[in-house]
Motif scaffolding. Structure first.
Motif, short mmCIF file in Angstrom:
data_model
loop_
_atom_site.label_atom_id
_atom_site.label_comp_id
_atom_site.label_asym_id
_atom_site.label_seq_id
_atom_site.Cartn_x
_atom_site.Cartn_y
_atom_site.Cartn_z
N LYS A 63 -21.22 -47.97 12.47
CA LYS A 63 -20.17 -48.95 12.71
C LYS A 63 -20.13 -50.02 11.61
CE LYS A 63 -19.88 -48.66 17.76
NZ LYS A 63 -20.09 -49.40 19.04
N ASP A 66 -16.98 -49.98 9.39
CA ASP A 66 -15.79 -50.54 10.04
C ASP A 66 -15.86 -52.06 10.10
OD1 ASP A 66 -14.78 -47.99 10.47
OD2 ASP A 66 -15.73 -47.80 12.43
N LYS A 67 -17.05 -52.59 10.36
CA LYS A 67 -17.22 -54.04 10.41
C LYS A 67 -16.94 -54.67 9.05
CE LYS A 67 -20.61 -54.05 14.18
NZ LYS A 67 -22.02 -54.35 14.56
N PHE A 70 -13.18 -54.63 8.40
CA PHE A 70 -12.53 -55.65 9.23
C PHE A 70 -12.78 -57.05 8.65
CE2 PHE A 70 -12.67 -58.69 12.77
CZ PHE A 70 -11.40 -58.51 13.31
N LYS A 71 -14.00 -57.29 8.22
CA LYS A 71 -14.37 -58.59 7.65
C LYS A 71 -13.53 -58.91 6.42
CE LYS A 71 -18.34 -61.07 5.68
NZ LYS A 71 -19.79 -60.98 5.33
N ASN A 73 -10.47 -57.77 5.91
CA ASN A 73 -9.05 -57.60 6.26
C ASN A 73 -8.43 -56.35 5.65
OD1 ASN A 73 -8.96 -60.12 7.73
ND2 ASN A 73 -8.89 -61.17 5.75
N ILE A 75 -7.23 -52.64 6.36
CA ILE A 75 -6.86 -51.68 7.40
C ILE A 75 -6.85 -50.29 6.77
CG2 ILE A 75 -5.10 -50.97 9.05
CD1 ILE A 75 -4.15 -53.87 9.12
N ASN A 92 -5.95 -47.35 1.96
CA ASN A 92 -4.75 -47.87 2.61
C ASN A 92 -3.57 -47.40 1.77
OD1 ASN A 92 -2.46 -49.64 3.21
ND2 ASN A 92 -3.90 -50.80 4.47
#
Length: 232
Positions: A63, A66-67, A70-71, A73, A75, A92
Motif C-alpha cells: 500500500k 498508493d500512499k 496520494f501524498k 496528488n 491520480i 496518468n
C-alpha cells in the motif's frame, strides 16, 4: 485482543516474549506434565503471530506506493510496485505524466519524480544486466520488423518497436530502464524481477513478470512514437 497486540508489536519483542514463555514451560514440564500442552501452545502462538505479522507487513508495504501517489496528488490510471518494494512506476494518461518512485529500503518514504511524456528519451528491458530490447525517440520502424523476424515471429510482440532479444534459460533480474531528458537524473530503473534464485524462463512466474514489464515497455514505446509524430 491479546493476539492482535502480539501481531502488531515489534517483531523482536514478540519473539522474545513468546520464546521465553516457551522455555519456561519447557522446564516446568519436569514439574508437572500439564505444562507440556502450554509449551506447545506458546510455540504455536509464536509461529501464528509471526506469519500474520509478515502478511500484515507485506500488505502495508504494497500500500506504500498508493500512499506516496496520494501524498503527491498523483491520480494513476495504472501503477506497478517492484518485487523488492524499492521502486515503482505510475501513469496518468490525461495529464501526459509518468511518476517514478524509489527508495533505499522499505522503511524509507518514496522519492517522487514526475516525468512529462515529452521528456522520455528511451525505454529498455534489461535482463540479467543485458539489454534485450529497447525503444528510443530515434528508433526506426524497420528495426522492429527485422527484430520480429529474428526472434521467430513473436519478436514484434516481445521485443517492442526495436531492439534484439537474447535467449537464456534462466533469469535473475528483469529491469525496466527509462532514460529521460534530465541531466541530474537521466536514468530510472524499476525492478520487475530481482531474485537470488534463477527463475526458469519457461515457468509461469517468469511469463507473468515478463508480461508485466513488456506491457509497460510497450506503453512507453507508444508514447515515444506519438512524440515522434508530433515532432515531425
Amino acid at each position: 485482543m491479546i493476539i492482535n497486540k502480539l501481531i502488531n508489536m515489534d517483531r523482536h519483542l514478540r519473539i522474545f516474549i513468546l520464546f521465553s514463555c516457551f522455555l519456561i514451560s519447557f522446564f516446568l514440564v519436569f514439574v508437572t506434565p500439564w505444562f507440556f500442552l502450554l509449551m506447545f501452545a506458546f510455540l504455536g502462538l509464536l509461529i501464528y503471530t509471526n506469519i500474520k505479522h509478515s502478511e500484515q507487513y507485506q500488505i502495508n508495504i504494497e500500500k506504500s506506493l498508493d500512499k506516496a501517489l496520494f501524498k503527491n496528488n498523483f491520480i494513476a490510471d495504472d501503477s506497478y510496485l517492484s518485487d523488492d518494494y524499492l521502486s515503482g512506476i505510475a501513469i496518468n494518461k490525461n495529464q501526459n505524466k509518468i511518476a517514478i518512485l524509489n527508495r533505499k529500503n522499505t522503511q524509507d518514504d518514496f522519492n517522487f519524480h514526475l516525468i512529462d511524456f515529452k521528456d522520455i528519451i528511451e525505454s529498455a528491458i534489461i535482463e540479467n544486466d543485458e539489454t534485450i530490447t529497447k525503444t528510443s525517440k530515434d528508433a526506426a520502424i524497420s528495426g522492429a520488423i527485422v527484430g520480429g523476424v529474428l526472434a521467430g515471429g513473436v519478436g514484434a510482440v516481445i521485443a517492442g518497436l526495436s531492439g534484439t532479444k537474447k535467449s537464456r534459460e534462466r533469469a535473475l533480474k528483469l529491469t525496466l530502464s527509462l532514460t529521460v531528458d534530465d541531466l541530474t537524473n537521466p536514468t530510472y530503473e524499476i525492478n520487475f524481477l530481482n531474485s537470488n534464485i534463477a527463475i526458469p524462463k519457461d515457468s509461469e512466474i517468469y511469463h507473468k513478470i515478463y508480461s508485466d514489464i513488456n506491457k509497460w515497455h510497450k506503453t512507453i514505446s507508444v508514447i515515444l512514437k506519438r512524440n515522434e509524430k508530433l515532432n515531425t
